[in-house]
Design a protein around this motif. Structure first.
Motif, PDB file in Angstrom:
ATOM      1  N   MET A 106       0.787  -1.277   0.028  1.00 50.13           N
ATOM      2  CA  MET A 106      -0.054   0.081  -0.008  1.00 50.13           C
ATOM      3  C   MET A 106       0.879   1.314  -0.179  1.00 50.13           C
ATOM      4  O   MET A 106       2.083   1.071   0.395  1.00 50.13           O
ATOM      5  CB  MET A 106      -0.846   0.006   1.310  1.00 50.13           C
ATOM      6  N   PHE A 107       0.335   2.205  -0.530  1.00 48.42           N
ATOM      7  CA  PHE A 107       1.145   3.511  -0.232  1.00 48.42           C
ATOM      8  C   PHE A 107       0.098   4.736  -0.102  1.00 48.42           C
ATOM      9  O   PHE A 107      -1.060   4.536  -0.154  1.00 48.42           O
ATOM     10  CB  PHE A 107       1.719   3.873  -1.801  1.00 48.42           C
ATOM     11  N   LEU A 108       0.807   5.807   0.087  1.00 49.29           N
ATOM     12  CA  LEU A 108      -0.099   7.067   0.490  1.00 49.29           C
ATOM     13  C   LEU A 108      -0.292   7.876  -0.830  1.00 49.29           C
ATOM     14  O   LEU A 108       0.655   7.951  -1.713  1.00 49.29           O
ATOM     15  CB  LEU A 108       0.837   7.951   1.454  1.00 49.29           C
ATOM     16  N   ALA A 109      -1.319   8.706  -1.025  1.00 49.61           N
ATOM     17  CA  ALA A 109      -1.572   9.566  -2.054  1.00 49.61           C
ATOM     18  C   ALA A 109      -2.599  10.592  -1.722  1.00 49.61           C
ATOM     19  O   ALA A 109      -3.080  10.358  -0.541  1.00 49.61           O
ATOM     20  CB  ALA A 109      -1.855   8.525  -3.229  1.00 49.61           C
ATOM     21  N   ARG A 110      -2.506  11.423  -2.759  1.00 51.77           N
ATOM     22  CA  ARG A 110      -3.561  12.506  -2.579  1.00 51.77           C
ATOM     23  C   ARG A 110      -4.357  12.569  -3.455  1.00 51.77           C
ATOM     24  O   ARG A 110      -3.917  12.448  -4.880  1.00 51.77           O
ATOM     25  CB  ARG A 110      -2.909  14.031  -2.218  1.00 51.77           C
ATOM     26  N   VAL A 111      -5.721  12.572  -3.495  1.00 49.57           N
ATOM     27  CA  VAL A 111      -6.760  12.523  -4.611  1.00 49.57           C
ATOM     28  C   VAL A 111      -6.633  14.118  -5.177  1.00 49.57           C
ATOM     29  O   VAL A 111      -6.778  15.054  -4.724  1.00 49.57           O
ATOM     30  CB  VAL A 111      -8.196  12.424  -4.012  1.00 49.57           C
ATOM     31  N   TYR A 112      -6.287  13.919  -6.749  1.00 48.09           N
ATOM     32  CA  TYR A 112      -6.480  15.437  -7.346  1.00 48.09           C
ATOM     33  C   TYR A 112      -7.525  15.362  -8.352  1.00 48.09           C
ATOM     34  O   TYR A 112      -7.701  16.516  -9.166  1.00 48.09           O
ATOM     35  CB  TYR A 112      -4.948  15.825  -7.778  1.00 48.09           C
ATOM     36  N   GLY A 113      -8.050  14.159  -8.969  1.00 50.33           N
ATOM     37  CA  GLY A 113      -9.041  14.165 -10.205  1.00 50.33           C
ATOM     38  C   GLY A 113      -9.663  12.938 -10.137  1.00 50.33           C
ATOM     39  O   GLY A 113      -9.523  12.149  -9.631  1.00 50.33           O
ATOM     40  N   THR A 114     -10.530  13.040 -11.262  1.00 50.69           N
ATOM     41  CA  THR A 114     -11.518  11.923 -11.750  1.00 50.69           C
ATOM     42  C   THR A 114     -11.148  11.471 -13.292  1.00 50.69           C
ATOM     43  O   THR A 114     -10.798  12.264 -13.758  1.00 50.69           O
ATOM     44  CB  THR A 114     -12.857  12.072 -11.357  1.00 50.69           C
ATOM     45  N   VAL A 115     -11.570  10.335 -13.499  1.00 50.18           N
ATOM     46  CA  VAL A 115     -11.396   9.933 -14.960  1.00 50.18           C
ATOM     47  C   VAL A 115     -12.648   9.269 -15.243  1.00 50.18           C
ATOM     48  O   VAL A 115     -13.479   8.635 -14.509  1.00 50.18           O
ATOM     49  CB  VAL A 115     -10.448   8.646 -15.172  1.00 50.18           C
ATOM     50  N   VAL A 116     -13.294  10.042 -16.334  1.00 48.50           N
ATOM     51  CA  VAL A 116     -14.807   9.684 -16.650  1.00 48.50           C
ATOM     52  C   VAL A 116     -14.566   8.974 -17.969  1.00 48.50           C
ATOM     53  O   VAL A 116     -14.030   9.065 -19.006  1.00 48.50           O
ATOM     54  CB  VAL A 116     -15.454  10.953 -17.014  1.00 48.50           C
ATOM     55  N   SER A 117     -15.367   7.744 -17.936  1.00 52.19           N
ATOM     56  CA  SER A 117     -15.180   6.823 -19.317  1.00 52.19           C
ATOM     57  C   SER A 117     -16.612   6.059 -19.315  1.00 52.19           C
ATOM     58  O   SER A 117     -17.273   5.750 -18.451  1.00 52.19           O
ATOM     59  CB  SER A 117     -14.327   5.850 -18.834  1.00 52.19           C
ATOM     60  N   THR A 118     -17.295   5.890 -20.654  1.00 54.71           N
ATOM     61  CA  THR A 118     -18.456   5.040 -20.715  1.00 54.71           C
ATOM     62  C   THR A 118     -18.004   3.927 -21.237  1.00 54.71           C
ATOM     63  O   THR A 118     -18.842   2.916 -21.016  1.00 54.71           O
ATOM     64  CB  THR A 118     -19.296   6.077 -21.564  1.00 54.71           C
ATOM     65  N   VAL A 119     -17.024   3.793 -22.356  1.00 55.76           N
ATOM     66  CA  VAL A 119     -16.746   2.422 -23.103  1.00 55.76           C
ATOM     67  C   VAL A 119     -15.506   2.093 -22.077  1.00 55.76           C
ATOM     68  O   VAL A 119     -14.590   2.550 -22.135  1.00 55.76           O
ATOM     69  CB  VAL A 119     -16.359   2.743 -24.249  1.00 55.76           C
ATOM     70  N   ASN A 120     -16.102   0.965 -21.312  1.00 58.17           N
ATOM     71  CA  ASN A 120     -15.063   0.352 -20.494  1.00 58.17           C
ATOM     72  C   ASN A 120     -15.336  -1.192 -19.969  1.00 58.17           C
ATOM     73  O   ASN A 120     -16.671  -1.601 -20.609  1.00 58.17           O
ATOM     74  CB  ASN A 120     -14.938   1.039 -19.226  1.00 58.17           C
ATOM     75  N   HIS A 121     -14.523  -1.804 -19.634  1.00 59.75           N
ATOM     76  CA  HIS A 121     -14.851  -3.317 -19.099  1.00 59.75           C
ATOM     77  C   HIS A 121     -16.057  -2.963 -18.058  1.00 59.75           C
ATOM     78  O   HIS A 121     -16.052  -2.135 -17.352  1.00 59.75           O
ATOM     79  CB  HIS A 121     -13.486  -3.826 -18.498  1.00 59.75           C
ATOM     80  N   SER A 122     -16.889  -3.941 -18.065  1.00 59.64           N
ATOM     81  CA  SER A 122     -18.198  -3.862 -17.378  1.00 59.64           C
ATOM     82  C   SER A 122     -17.920  -3.700 -15.894  1.00 59.64           C
ATOM     83  O   SER A 122     -18.782  -3.265 -15.234  1.00 59.64           O
ATOM     84  CB  SER A 122     -19.140  -4.884 -17.680  1.00 59.64           C
ATOM     85  N   TYR A 123     -16.700  -4.250 -15.591  1.00 54.47           N
ATOM     86  CA  TYR A 123     -16.664  -4.179 -14.193  1.00 54.47           C
ATOM     87  C   TYR A 123     -16.349  -2.728 -13.490  1.00 54.47           C
ATOM     88  O   TYR A 123     -16.881  -2.301 -12.334  1.00 54.47           O
ATOM     89  CB  TYR A 123     -14.986  -4.610 -13.763  1.00 54.47           C
ATOM     90  N   PHE A 124     -16.175  -1.854 -14.615  1.00 60.46           N
ATOM     91  CA  PHE A 124     -15.963  -0.366 -14.075  1.00 60.46           C
ATOM     92  C   PHE A 124     -17.104   0.387 -14.258  1.00 60.46           C
ATOM     93  O   PHE A 124     -17.333   1.566 -13.653  1.00 60.46           O
ATOM     94  CB  PHE A 124     -14.831   0.387 -14.772  1.00 60.46           C
ATOM     95  N   ASP A 125     -18.363  -0.131 -14.684  1.00 58.23           N
ATOM     96  CA  ASP A 125     -19.555   0.468 -14.642  1.00 58.23           C
ATOM     97  C   ASP A 125     -20.019   0.781 -13.381  1.00 58.23           C
ATOM     98  O   ASP A 125     -20.235   0.073 -12.431  1.00 58.23           O
ATOM     99  CB  ASP A 125     -20.656  -0.462 -15.274  1.00 58.23           C
TER     100      ASP A 125
END
Lengths: 89, 90
Positions: B1-20
């Motif tokens: 595991m690692f530490l990180a800071r949230v800075y954005g999002t990725v928007v996607s409609t065509v993707n593997h169904s897992y990501f729906d």
């Protein structure tokens, strides 16, 4: 997962069993500023429709094969989504 | 595991169904002083993390599939915690 830009497609007639029917893409990884960074990788296309020039995200490692219909295949990178938009929060 | 800071999002409609229906967040990796290292990752959110938050990120597939509840998910990187405090000598 990381962002990448699709640079091209790969066609191979002679290949390991399990790789039949998989689309292969040449993907250039991008850095945080979306600039090209590092060496290009060949990804299986789990979206089935990523095209040249598109911004995508890809997964590396064992999970790349999990993204495909047949799970036990010799694949180490897969495109799992096409990016519509990257938003800074 | 690692530490990180949230800075954005990725928007996607065509993707593997897992990501729906799942939220993909962009995170900056940070070092032990919580300074950005320059590296980033796209991670699936499992804890409703928000912009600017310091988070704990898992980068291992079996655990990631367990946390997100899909044994067939092509996922490796998941946000598994929101960090309250990092203690210790700096």
């Amino acid at each position: 997962m990381h962002l990448g830009r699709v640079k091209g497609t790969v066609v191979a007639t002679v290949k390991s069993p399990g790789l039949e029917g998989i689309r292969f893409l040449v993907v250039q990884p991008l850095d945080r500023a979306r600039k090209e960074n590092g060496e290009a990788v060949v990804c299986a296309d789990a979206t089935l429709q990523a095209g040249v020039g598109e911004l995508v995200y890809f997964v590396g490692g064992r999970e790349a094969a999990v993204a495909l219909p047949q799970e036990f295949v010799p694949v180490d990178h897969s495109v799992v989504g096409i990016v519509d938009q990257v938003e800074d929060l | 595991m690692f530490l990180a800071r949230v800075y954005g999002t990725v928007v996607s409609t065509v993707n593997h169904s897992y990501f729906d229906g799942r939220t993909l967040l962009l995170v900056d990796r940070v070092d032990e002083n919580l300074e950005p290292t320059g590296g980033y990752m796209i991670a699936v959110d499992s804890v409703q993390a928000g912009a600017g938050e310091l988070v704990l990120v898992l980068d291992e597939g079996t655990g990631a599939r367990q946390v997100t509840g899909d044994p067939k998910g092509p996922v490796r990187t998941v946000i598994v915690g929101i960090v309250d405090e990092v203690d210790g000598p700096r």
